[in-house]
Structure formats: structure tokens, C-alpha cells
Write an enzyme that holds these catalytic residues in place. Structure first.
Site, PDB file in Angstrom:
ATOM      1  N   ASP A 170       0.906  -1.132   0.000  1.00 54.32           N
ATOM      2  CA  ASP A 170       0.000   0.000   0.000  1.00 54.32           C
ATOM      3  C   ASP A 170       0.948   1.184   0.000  1.00 54.32           C
ATOM      4  O   ASP A 170       1.598   1.454   1.017  1.00 54.32           O
ATOM      5  CB  ASP A 170      -0.890   0.024   1.252  1.00 54.32           C
ATOM      6  CG  ASP A 170      -1.905   1.151   1.167  1.00 54.32           C
ATOM      7  OD1 ASP A 170      -1.497   2.276   0.816  1.00 54.32           O
ATOM      8  OD2 ASP A 170      -3.094   0.909   1.423  1.00 54.32           O
ATOM      9  N   HIS A 171       1.071   1.870  -1.132  1.00 50.48           N
ATOM     10  CA  HIS A 171       2.190   2.824  -1.233  1.00 50.48           C
ATOM     11  C   HIS A 171       2.058   3.975  -0.236  1.00 50.48           C
ATOM     12  O   HIS A 171       3.035   4.644   0.051  1.00 50.48           O
ATOM     13  CB  HIS A 171       2.369   3.318  -2.674  1.00 50.48           C
ATOM     14  CG  HIS A 171       1.397   4.359  -3.117  1.00 50.48           C
ATOM     15  ND1 HIS A 171       0.158   4.064  -3.618  1.00 50.48           N
ATOM     16  CD2 HIS A 171       1.485   5.716  -3.146  1.00 50.48           C
ATOM     17  CE1 HIS A 171      -0.468   5.188  -3.929  1.00 50.48           C
ATOM     18  NE2 HIS A 171       0.309   6.209  -3.664  1.00 50.48           N
ATOM     19  N   HIS A 233      -5.759   2.778   1.040  1.00 52.70           N
ATOM     20  CA  HIS A 233      -4.980   3.875   1.626  1.00 52.70           C
ATOM     21  C   HIS A 233      -5.677   4.507   2.836  1.00 52.70           C
ATOM     22  O   HIS A 233      -5.065   4.728   3.877  1.00 52.70           O
ATOM     23  CB  HIS A 233      -4.732   4.972   0.583  1.00 52.70           C
ATOM     24  CG  HIS A 233      -4.220   4.458  -0.729  1.00 52.70           C
ATOM     25  ND1 HIS A 233      -3.268   3.479  -0.802  1.00 52.70           N
ATOM     26  CD2 HIS A 233      -4.521   4.779  -2.015  1.00 52.70           C
ATOM     27  CE1 HIS A 233      -2.994   3.226  -2.083  1.00 52.70           C
ATOM     28  NE2 HIS A 233      -3.750   3.997  -2.831  1.00 52.70           N
TER      29      HIS A 233
HETATM   30  C1  BG6 Z   1      -3.737   4.953  -6.315  1.00 53.50           C
HETATM   31  C2  BG6 Z   1      -5.096   5.099  -6.935  1.00 53.50           C
HETATM   32  O1  BG6 Z   1      -3.691   3.833  -5.473  1.00 53.50           O
HETATM   33  O2  BG6 Z   1      -3.441   6.119  -5.556  1.00 53.50           O
HETATM   34  C3  BG6 Z   1      -5.160   6.351  -7.805  1.00 53.50           C
HETATM   35  O3  BG6 Z   1      -5.370   3.958  -7.737  1.00 53.50           O
HETATM   36  C4  BG6 Z   1      -4.730   7.560  -7.021  1.00 53.50           C
HETATM   37  O4  BG6 Z   1      -6.476   6.540  -8.333  1.00 53.50           O
HETATM   38  C5  BG6 Z   1      -3.401   7.307  -6.320  1.00 53.50           C
HETATM   39  O5  BG6 Z   1      -4.632   8.650  -7.916  1.00 53.50           O
HETATM   40  C6  BG6 Z   1      -3.067   8.439  -5.393  1.00 53.50           C
HETATM   41  O6  BG6 Z   1      -1.764   8.282  -4.909  1.00 53.50           O
HETATM   42  P1  BG6 Z   1      -0.925   9.527  -4.423  1.00 53.50           P
HETATM   43  O7  BG6 Z   1       0.329   8.944  -3.886  1.00 53.50           O
HETATM   44  O8  BG6 Z   1      -0.728  10.410  -5.622  1.00 53.50           O
HETATM   45  O9  BG6 Z   1      -1.768  10.207  -3.388  1.00 53.50           O
END
Ligand code: BG6
Length: 476
Positions: A170-171, A233
Site C-alpha cells: 500500500d504505497h 490507503h
Molecule cells: C492509487 C489510486 O492507489 O493512488 C489512484 O489507484 C490515485 O487513483 C493514487 O490517484 C493516489 O496516490 P498519491 O500517492 O498520488 O496520493
């Protein structure tokens, strides 16, 4: 800590994620001497490329997505790379990959491919000895579209890898400020005594984006905001805010506490969720089309969702967690607001006392602000004038000389080192899906469809009403 990986295999090596995030992150780690001398990186994908062509591809991706000052000389990193062409659905090709990796290597494999390809890929890896011994596997989202499909993916992975060698990304957990939330809560004595229903009135979590569909039409329309952002997230952020102090900062201890929170989430009533879909409007100074126009057809997929969640345990009884996320909102901002209760009795007649607020800014700025009441300087006939003032820890100022990292840098390094603390365990994913599936079933039952909102606005007015009914305003 377990042994370091000696070979990292990247499936989907020519894809978007690899180009924008993985190759630049690995290069940045190398530039700081964090990869270790031995690590080899084998890219694999369907395209027919030579090692040299893949290296050129990687160089171009790094030059495009990694700031020049973070690249180091690049030559050493490029030398670590090689390529093996592979159609994961056919048995041919795995042998060449296994030969390229060589015998007796500690392997970590990163799957950044469609989940429908996980099963054949894992079978191919296992049949060629690439899942054996201490080999690790790392999976990118989406891990399913509901509990059932997520279990099917997890079962397929579990057939070849035990849970302690599965790394689910989960980045958001790789983001610096998200980790800082753990430090803030558990490296300071200040907050913990107040971190409960007695002192906290409510919590807000906002993940707002200005972008629309981008180039992900098919994926997004089959997912929607709830599954794309909340299931993973936002629930991870909520779990980190709400969990009990773990006994240590180790994978098992942290994840044990997070899963208890996820399991304690109460099912929502119909009034506790609002969905929306953006219409055309102005976003970031540009006129942009609506969702249906971008998609080329009508759709009932939500691009915005606001929820009022409850955690049924002692610590959080009666404390709502308001969550909202959406595309085409006025600004890109991810923040957590912890709203404390007001003082029980005011000794300042006539003064409006604002409750203390802790604002944890995750992006675009990494900022932690505690708002406090203070006396406005000056002499008054009677009493004193008070005002809310921010106590501000701007992370870039506090830590000058530290650059912003890509979230994947932390996660790739942990994968290589075998540390699962910032990865999601199977029981967490399943608890997340269980809650999300119940919300979707509720929507289906009540026939809830997304309310339109103008691109560039904060979502449908019903989302504002969701909080205002409780006397709460969204933090903007
Ligand atoms: C991804 C989603 O997991 O996270 C995207 O699939 C979203 O739709 C993105 O834009 C948002 O990531 P960050 O790091 O830019 O907030």
C-alpha cells in the site's frame, strides 16, 4: 532481520509503474549506496527487448522521473539491470528467466501486472525454483474487487509463498509523513494520554485529488473511489491513527494492532455515506470535462465518497471518523485532522474558545500543525483577547538537507531487506474488504447513486451536510 535479496525480478518492467516509480526509486537507492553490492535486477515483460534496450528504457525513465541531483552516476545502477522476455501465461520463458537469475540466489519478485496474471506467474515461478527457499513476493494493488476475489488472489499466492514472505504494497505506508504519524504517536508522551474518546471529539481524513480519470478509464470505472482509495490507503491511515500502541515497531506487532481496528469498524447506516460523480467544470484553472464525457458513456461509478465511520472499542466509543476522497476536487491534499474536545469550563467570559486541532499534512506539504489558543498581545480593560494560533512543524524546515523521497524507495528497500512492517497482512486486507463490501451492499440495497458535483468543488453538498448535521465542518 532476514537475509537480503540478491536478485530482484520485476514483472511488468516496461509498464507505467515501473517507469514512473520503481526504476527511479531503485536508482535513487543505489545513488545512496543502499542497494548493497550484490543486487541484480532482472526486468521481465512481454515485449521483446535485449538487455541493452531495457537499460536504455530504464535510463530514459530515470531521466524523466528522478531529479538529476538524486540519480548519482547512474552507470553502476544501469549495470545491475538485465532483461528476460516472458509471456507469463505460457510455460516457455520461465526457464530463460531462471537461467538469467542463476542458481542459489536469494530472490525477491515484484509483480506489477494485472492480478489476473498473478496465478500463472506464481505457478511459473514455483515450477522453476524461483519461489523456493526464502524467495519473497511483492504484490501491487488492486488485490481483488471484493472479499471473494481478494481471497482467490491470496490463496493463489499462498500456494507458493508463506505469509511471512508475501509483501502486499500500500504505497501510502511508504510515504514519509505516514511513517511520521507512528513516530508522532509513539515517540512522544504528549499525545497518548489524550488520544481517546474522552479528549478527542472527532477525526477527519481527507484524500483529495485534482486529477480526473487520467488514462485509467477501464480500471477506474470498474472500481470507483470507495474501492480505489478507501479500501486501502484511507483505511490504513485510519488504522494507524486509531491503533493501540504496539509492543514494538516490528511487522507482527504493528499489524496485530492495525487489524484489531479494522475488525472493529462498525457497519455504516445509509445516512453515513455520500457518493458523488464529477460533472464538467474548472479545475486547476482549466475547463475540464465531466466523468461521463471522459468515459464516453453514462456510468454509476462514484468518483467521490464521504463516510462517517465508527470504531467499536473502548478507546473510540462515540468518536466519528469522517473520511472523504475524490477526483477533480479543488486541490491535491492528503491530511488527517484530530479534533480535540473543548475545555470543560471557560474562565474567559465572552471569548470563543476553539478546540485544539492537530493537523497532520501528508501531501503535498509534509506539515504537522497543532492549533492552540493564545492571548493576543495588548492591554485590555477587562479580561483578555484570545486567538487560535498554529504551532507549526514544517518537516522540510525541521530537516533541511533531506530530500523528498518516492514512497516506493522505502518499500523496495524493505522488500529487499525482508522487513514486512510497512506491508499489509492478509487479515488486514480481508478485514478492509469485509467492511467495504458491506457498504457497497448497502448502496445496492438502498439504490444509492452518485450525486453530481462540479469539477473543482469539494464534492456534492450532501457531503458537507454529512458532517454539518453533527456540527462539524470539513477542514479546508
Ligand atoms: C492509487 C489510486 O492507489 O493512488 C489512484 O489507484 C490515485 O487513483 C493514487 O490517484 C493516489 O496516490 P498519491 O500517492 O498520488 O496520493
Amino acid at each position: 532481520m532476514s537475509t537480503r535479496a540478491q536478485t530482484l525480478i520485476l514483472f511488468g518492467a516496461t509498464g507505467d509503474l515501473s517507469q514512473r516509480m520503481l526504476l527511479p526509486s531503485l536508482c535513487a537507492l543505489d545513488a545512496e549506496d543502499l542497494l548493497g553490492e550484490e543486487l541484480q535486477i532482472v526486468g521481465t515483460a512481454r515485449s521483446q527487448l535485449s538487455d541493452g534496450e531495457f537499460r536504455n528504457f530504464a535510463r530514459a525513465a530515470i531521466e524523466k522521473y528522478l531529479p538529476a541531483e538524486r540519480r548519482g552516476s547512474m552507470a553502476g545502477f544501469i549495470n545491475r539491470l538485465s532483461y528476460s522476455q516472458l509471456d507469463v501465461t505460457t510455460p516457455e520463458g520461465y526457464k530463460e528467466l531462471a537461467d538469467k537469475v542463476g542458481p542459489d540466489r536469494q530472490v525477491a519478485t515484484f509483480l506489477s501486472t494485472a492480478p489476473s496474471l498473478f496465478k500463472p506467474t506464481i505457478e511459473g515461478l514455483a515450477a522453476h525454483g524461483l519461489a523456493a527457499d526464502n524467495a519473497r513476493i511483492c504484490l501491487e494493488k488492486p488485490l481483488g474487487t471484493d472479499l471473494e476475489s481478494s481471497c482467490a488472489i491470496n490463496d493463489a499466492v499462498a500456494a507458493a509463498y508463506p505469509e511471512d514472505r508475501i509483501f502486499r504494497i500500500d504505497h501510502y505506508l511508504g510515504k514519509e509523513t505516514v511513517q511520521n504519524l507512528i513516530a508522532l504517536r509513539f515517540a512522544n508522551i504528549l499525545f497518548e494520554p489524550l488520544w481517546n474518546a474522552q479528549h478527542i471529539e472527532h477525526v477527519q481524513i481527507t484524500v483529495a485529488e485534482t486529477v480526473g480519470l487520467e488514462s485509467r478509464v477501464d480500471f477506474y470505472d470498474g472500481a470507483g473511489a470507495l474501492r480505489d482509495m478507501v479500501q486501502n490507503h484511507m483505511l490504513q491511515l485510519l488504522a494507524l491513527v486509531a491503533m493501540e500502541p504496539p509492543g514494538s515497531f516490528e511487522a507482527g506487532a504493528v499489524r496485530d494492532e492495525k487489524v484489531k481496528v479494522l475488525r472493529a469498524l462498525r457497519g455504516l447506516t445509509d445516512e453515513e455515506s455520500v457518493t458523488g460523480q464529477y460533472k464538467g467544470g474548472a479545475s486547476s484553472g482549466e475547463i475540464v470535462p465531466g466523468y461521463a464525457e471522459e468515459l464516453g458513456r453514462m456510468s454509476t461509478t462514484e468518483t467521490f465518497v464521504a463516510l462517517k465511520a465508527h470504531i467499536d472499542n473502548w478507546r473510540w466509543q462515540g468518536v466519528p471518523f469522517y473520511l472523504r476522497t475524490g477526483k477533480r476536487l479543488p486541490e491535491r491534499v492528503t491530511e488527517i485532522i484530530v479534533h480535540f474536545r473543548n475545555v470543560p469550563h471557560s474562565i474567559f467570559p465572552g471569548a470563543r474558545l476553539c478546540p485544539n486541532k492537530l493537523v497532520i499534512g501528508i501531501q503535498p506539504e509534509e506539515n504537522i500543525t497543532l492549533s492552540l489558543m493564545a492571548k493576543v498581545p495588548g492591554i485590555e480593560h477587562e479580561g483578555m483577547t484570545l486567538r487560535e494560533v498554529p504551532l507549526n512543524i514544517a518537516m522540510p524546515d525541521a530537516f533541511t538537507g533531506k530530500h523528498k523521497r518516492i514512497a516506493y524507495e522505502r518499500l523496495l528497500l524493505d522488500l529487499i531487506n525482508g522487513d514486512q512492517t510497512l506491508f499489509v497482512r492478509r487479515d488486514e486486507v480481508e478485514a478492509q474488504w469485509q467492511w467495504i463490501d458491506a457498504i457497497r451492499a448497502g448502496w445496492e440495497e438502498s439504490g444509492k447513486t452518485p450525486k453530481p458535483y462540479n469539477a473543482g468543488s469539494w464534492g456534492p453538498s450532501a457531503a458537507i451536510a454529512l458532517a454539518e448535521r453533527d456540527g462539524v465542518s470539513w477542514h479546508e
